[in-house]
Design an enzyme around this catalytic site. Structure first.
Site, PDB file in Angstrom:
ATOM      1  N   GLU A 179      21.328  99.226 -18.374  1.00 52.05           N
ATOM      2  CA  GLU A 179      22.081 100.161 -17.530  1.00 52.05           C
ATOM      3  C   GLU A 179      23.561 100.219 -17.907  1.00 52.05           C
ATOM      4  O   GLU A 179      24.445  99.877 -17.078  1.00 52.05           O
ATOM      5  CB  GLU A 179      21.915  99.781 -16.048  1.00 52.05           C
ATOM      6  CG  GLU A 179      20.474  99.759 -15.587  1.00 52.05           C
ATOM      7  CD  GLU A 179      20.307  99.458 -14.100  1.00 52.05           C
ATOM      8  OE1 GLU A 179      21.303  99.125 -13.441  1.00 52.05           O
ATOM      9  OE2 GLU A 179      19.184  99.549 -13.598  1.00 52.05           O
ATOM     10  N   GLU A 387      12.482  98.499 -14.962  1.00 49.69           N
ATOM     11  CA  GLU A 387      12.796  98.045 -13.602  1.00 49.69           C
ATOM     12  C   GLU A 387      12.274  99.059 -12.603  1.00 49.69           C
ATOM     13  O   GLU A 387      12.484 100.269 -12.772  1.00 49.69           O
ATOM     14  CB  GLU A 387      14.312  97.919 -13.361  1.00 49.69           C
ATOM     15  CG  GLU A 387      14.939  96.684 -13.927  1.00 49.69           C
ATOM     16  CD  GLU A 387      16.415  96.573 -13.581  1.00 49.69           C
ATOM     17  OE1 GLU A 387      16.846  97.102 -12.524  1.00 49.69           O
ATOM     18  OE2 GLU A 387      17.140  95.974 -14.384  1.00 49.69           O
TER      19      GLU A 387
END
Ligand code: IFM
Length: 486
Positions: A179, A387
């Site tokens: 991320e 995720e």
């Protein structure tokens, strides 16, 4: 450690509901969120140590000093993963544990922790999936300017070489960044994450240098790893939706898609920054100076897999002139926007949806749409859901159990969305539940529990929640249970 409940017998699922052959079942964590041992064996502070120790930055003054004590309990944690039947474990490496100043030679004691962890996983038949960077820049590198400085990308490539040398013979899947949007825009834009800077131009510069660092690291990894090793990057792609069908809201969605998603997928997967992003942010950054010759070729080195993290969709609008803009973007409260160049865009909470403890709307169709959008936009790139999961207010019952039916429903809905996306053409190779266990949830400290395993922080006792037993059953079946069985 509580044993996996044997009361759900595996049943053979009909062919139609089974996941593809070879589909990988995993769970994920990150170094600063679980390891603890913040000052042991030569580790020095990262930006998250500094940030969490700064009063007012993290809920309740929580820090990752001890976290889930995974550094000392990793053998028990791997045994638990094995009981749950996990086939892969996605963890991240603490840069300042292996290269305390972010430069120069590695510290063997730090490398040893990861060698032992990986050996333990392999022994248990669990594939290690290593992420080089999950937000914890060595503080010394931040002191030298951090990600807004180009040299940080070169430091990262050196660090990647150290890790490939130490673990390249036994880790088959490598991820450069987790991320990077959060590192750039929450770290240097809104400042709700470390290092807590609120400088829109620096956030954009950080994004470019994170991209460059990714490309340089892929080059290094490819040069050092066995040919069969897989390289990847994990992005938290925002599934952006306009609030209404108006042209103004469509423009808001385009802008957030540009600075939330395409700022990474553009250079990484298409070899260019999107023209509209450059135009939206031209008043902040001199892109032709920032992006040097050869950068885009370096950044666009192919990856074998694209990791996609998804939790909730992003609903946006352009407010009418004079109307204040709201920012329910799910990324934490700050007077500063993490959306440079598009600060006026308003963010909304979807009506009529159930919410998690993060106040994030539960919307599995967002994952289905995201996987198909990426497939359409980047055909031929294999995907991995790296995720997905949810925080709820879990507690231990007097009988010592943690019942989390909301999490089971969340996971069921999202795994069903993955199956539907696969059926409709998305090449999804696996799924990693976030998270293996409760941990330090960044600015929220320990107040949010994302784990499928409960952690009693006082005793560090692990208790698999009902969802862990449910997930173990899904893994055994290689399919979702039909309604009623869960
Ligand atoms: O805990 C985080 C993780 O570190 C990155 N992705 C989102 C998770 C939940 O907020």
């Amino acid at each position: 450690m509580t044993a996996v409940r044997p009361d759900i017998a595996p049943k053979q699922a009909p062919e139609a509901t089974r996941f593809p052959t070879g589909f990988v079942w995993g769970a994920a964590t990150a170094a600063y969120q679980v390891e603890g041992a913040a000052a042991e064996d030569g580790r020095t502070p990262s930006i998250w140590d500094t940030f969490s120790h700064t009063p007012g930055k993290v809920h309740n003054g929580d820090t990752g000093d001890i976290a889930a004590d995974h550094y000392h309990r990793f053998r028990d944690d791997v045994a638990l993963m094995k009981q749950l039947g996990l086939k892969a474990y996605r963890f991240s490496i603490s840069w300042s544990r292996v290269q305390p100043t972010g430069r120069g030679p590695a510290v063997e004691r730090g490398l040893d922790f990861y060698r032992k962890l990986v050996d333990e996983l392999l022994e248990a038949g669990i594939a290690p999936v290593a992420t080089l960077y999950h937000w914890d820049l060595p503080q010394e590198l931040e002191d030298a300017g951090g990600w807004p400085q180009r040299v940080t990308a070169e430091r990262f490539a050196d660090y990647a070489a150290i890790m490939a040398g130490a673990l390249g013979d036994r880790v088959a899947t490598w991820t450069t960044f987790n991320e990077p949007w959060c590192s750039a825009f929450l770290g240097y834009g809104s400042g709700v994450h470390a290092p807590g800077r609120t400088e829109p131009a620096s956030a954009l510069r950080a994004a470019h240098h994170l991209n460059l660092a990714h490309g340089r690291a892929i080059e290094v990894l490819r040069g050092q790893l066995p040919a069969a090793a897989q390289t990847s990057v994990t992005l938290n792609l925002h599934q952006v939706r306009p609030l209404t069908a108006s042209a103004a809201d469509a423009d808001a969605a385009r802008r957030i898609d540009a600075v939330g998603n395409r700022i990474f997928t553009g250079p990484m997967l298409k070899g260019a920054y999107p023209e509209d992003l450059l135009a939206d942010t031209a008043h902040l950054v001199d892109w032709p100076t920032l992006v040097q010759d050869g950068d885009l070729a370096a950044i666009s080195r192919p990856v074998d897999v694209l990791g996609v993290n998804y939790y909730t969709p992003t609903l946006v609008s352009t407010p009418a002139e004079g109307a204040g803009s709201t920012r329910n973007d799910g990324h934490g409260a700050s007077d500063y926007s993490p959306w440079p160049g598009s600060e006026h865009v308003a963010f909304h909470l979807a009506e009529g949806k159930e919410r998690t403890a993060m106040n994030w709307a539960i919307d599995p169709d967002g994952l289905y749409n995201l996987l198909l959008d990426v497939t359409r936009e980047h055909p031929g790139v294999p995907l991995m859901v790296t995720e997905n999961g949810a925080a709820f207010d879990d507690y231990v019952s007097p009988e010592g159990r943690v019942e989390d039916p909301e999490r089971i429903a969340y996971l069921h809905g999202h795994l069903d969305a993955v199956q539907r996306a696969v059926a409709d053409g998305a090449d999804v190779r696996g799924y990693f539940l976030w998270s293996l266990m409760d941990n330090f949830e960044w600015a929220y400290g320990y107040s949010k529990r994302f784990g499928t395993v409960y952690v009693d922080y006082a005793s560090q006792r692990r208790i698999p929640k009902a969802s862990a037993h449910w997930y173990a059953d899904v893994i055994r079946r290689h399919a979702l249970p039909s309604a009623g069985l869960s």
